[in-house]
Write a protein that holds these residues in place. Sequence first.
Motif, short mmCIF file in Angstrom:
data_model
loop_
_atom_site.label_atom_id
_atom_site.label_comp_id
_atom_site.label_asym_id
_atom_site.label_seq_id
_atom_site.Cartn_x
_atom_site.Cartn_y
_atom_site.Cartn_z
N GLY A 105 88.66 116.16 18.10
CA GLY A 105 89.25 115.52 18.90
C GLY A 105 89.53 114.12 18.44
N GLU A 106 89.07 113.53 17.41
CA GLU A 106 89.33 112.18 17.25
C GLU A 106 90.46 111.89 16.37
N GLU A 107 91.14 110.83 16.18
CA GLU A 107 92.21 110.50 15.25
C GLU A 107 91.77 109.59 14.18
N ILE A 108 92.50 109.69 13.06
CA ILE A 108 92.42 108.87 11.72
C ILE A 108 93.53 108.47 11.47
N VAL A 109 93.34 106.99 10.86
CA VAL A 109 94.49 106.34 10.34
C VAL A 109 93.95 106.13 8.85
N TYR A 110 94.95 106.62 7.77
CA TYR A 110 94.67 106.39 6.46
C TYR A 110 95.38 105.31 5.85
N LEU A 111 94.70 104.39 4.96
CA LEU A 111 95.25 103.19 4.83
C LEU A 111 95.08 103.02 2.93
N ASP A 112 96.10 102.73 2.45
CA ASP A 112 95.88 102.12 1.13
C ASP A 112 96.58 100.68 1.08
N ALA B 241 89.68 98.27 -8.60
CA ALA B 241 88.91 97.19 -8.12
C ALA B 241 89.24 96.80 -7.10
N TYR B 242 90.53 96.73 -6.23
CA TYR B 242 90.77 96.42 -4.96
C TYR B 242 90.21 97.29 -3.85
N LYS B 243 89.41 98.39 -4.33
CA LYS B 243 89.09 99.31 -3.33
C LYS B 243 87.62 98.93 -2.83
N LEU B 244 87.12 97.69 -3.54
CA LEU B 244 85.69 97.35 -3.21
C LEU B 244 85.58 96.81 -1.64
N HIS B 245 86.62 96.32 -1.42
CA HIS B 245 86.58 95.38 -0.09
C HIS B 245 86.87 96.36 1.23
N PHE B 246 87.26 97.43 1.04
CA PHE B 246 87.58 98.28 2.20
C PHE B 246 86.80 99.53 2.53
N LYS B 247 85.88 99.47 3.54
CA LYS B 247 85.14 100.67 3.95
C LYS B 247 85.55 101.22 5.29
N PRO B 248 85.24 102.61 5.53
CA PRO B 248 85.60 103.14 6.72
C PRO B 248 85.08 102.53 7.94
N TRP B 249 85.70 102.65 8.94
CA TRP B 249 85.15 102.07 10.10
C TRP B 249 85.79 102.83 11.45
N ASN B 250 85.20 102.89 12.49
CA ASN B 250 85.77 103.55 13.75
C ASN B 250 85.39 103.06 15.03
N GLU B 251 86.05 103.23 16.00
CA GLU B 251 85.90 102.74 17.43
C GLU B 251 86.61 103.66 18.30
N ARG B 252 85.74 103.94 19.42
CA ARG B 252 86.38 104.69 20.62
C ARG B 252 87.57 105.85 20.02
N GLY B 253 87.10 106.76 19.02
CA GLY B 253 87.53 107.81 18.65
C GLY B 253 88.62 107.89 17.69
N LEU B 254 88.75 106.45 17.28
CA LEU B 254 89.87 106.19 16.09
C LEU B 254 89.09 105.60 15.02
N LYS C 181 98.94 106.71 16.96
CA LYS C 181 97.84 107.59 16.92
C LYS C 181 97.22 107.46 18.13
N LEU C 182 97.38 106.55 19.02
CA LEU C 182 96.81 106.41 20.23
C LEU C 182 97.48 106.96 21.60
N GLY C 183 98.80 107.45 20.98
CA GLY C 183 99.99 107.73 21.84
C GLY C 183 101.04 107.37 22.19
N PHE C 184 101.15 105.89 21.78
CA PHE C 184 102.20 105.07 22.10
C PHE C 184 103.35 105.53 21.00
N SER C 185 104.56 105.52 21.71
CA SER C 185 105.69 106.32 21.03
C SER C 185 107.06 105.40 20.80
N ASP C 186 106.88 104.04 21.37
CA ASP C 186 107.96 103.20 21.00
C ASP C 186 107.36 102.03 20.31
#
Length: 293
Positions: free
Chosen positions: A111-118, A82-95, A170-175
Amino acid sequence: MIELRLPIDAGLAQQLEDHFCEDYQECWLLEENWKTGEQFLRGFFETQEDLSVSFAALRDQFSELSDDPSISELPDQDWKEAYKLHFKPWNERGLHWVPIWEKDTYSLPDGEEIVYLDPGMAFGTGNHETTRLCVRRLLDARDAWGASVPQKRVIDAGCGSGILAISARKLGFSDIFGFDNDPDSVRVSLDNEKLCGLQDAIVFRWADLKEGLAETAGDLLLVNILANILCDHAELLCRSVNSGGWLVLSGILAREVDEVHAVFEPMVAARTGSIPALDSRSDGDWADLRYTF
């Protein structure tokens, strides 16, 4: 599992979404019928007593909720999905931000990056305006700092599902350091870090603002919490940004921007030697503020 289901109007749905975004609720979610536009409040509980107590508490804050919801027994599998209903994929500026259950079907451009979430029942998906405002500032920082991004320290105060901290990686920050005063949020953040193949790449900690910022400062401090808490901790937040860094405040209702800015303006001026311009963006009923030190 016992389900509560109640039709609500669009205005109340927005108020409830804002409430759940700011106050983690593992039992409640909002559902919209995309064909009819109808919206519903749904709750999931182990016992009738849990349902009664939680619904009564919610009606204390939102008296316009009907006191005659639909109650039914729900098969376990339906609850898990049921909780999956409120989460739809989206993207902006290559992420891209994508639910983990769409991992095998989502097409990522080269060439773009992805963040998977549960995110479970939490509203830490980026679908809420307050999170989107922070994400856009994070992307701005990536664009502004360019080759120096790996040397910049990012702090995600009130990390929720970990979406901002993971996006920073994912955007290249390491700290990167993320913390939250809700232990469930820290657990979800760590789980999402693993889903993205970033195990041990980010430091997540269970802490409140004072504990989380006691011994550290960042080049980009992202704070997505309630306006009154931002104002109460303004001095701490301002001194927790390195010289040349950015302080990004979200979780502010658009009507509160001037009030919050009035609190932060003199503190930023005291550090920088000049009065900061009002740098604010809005998305729906929500807004952010950004200060450069």
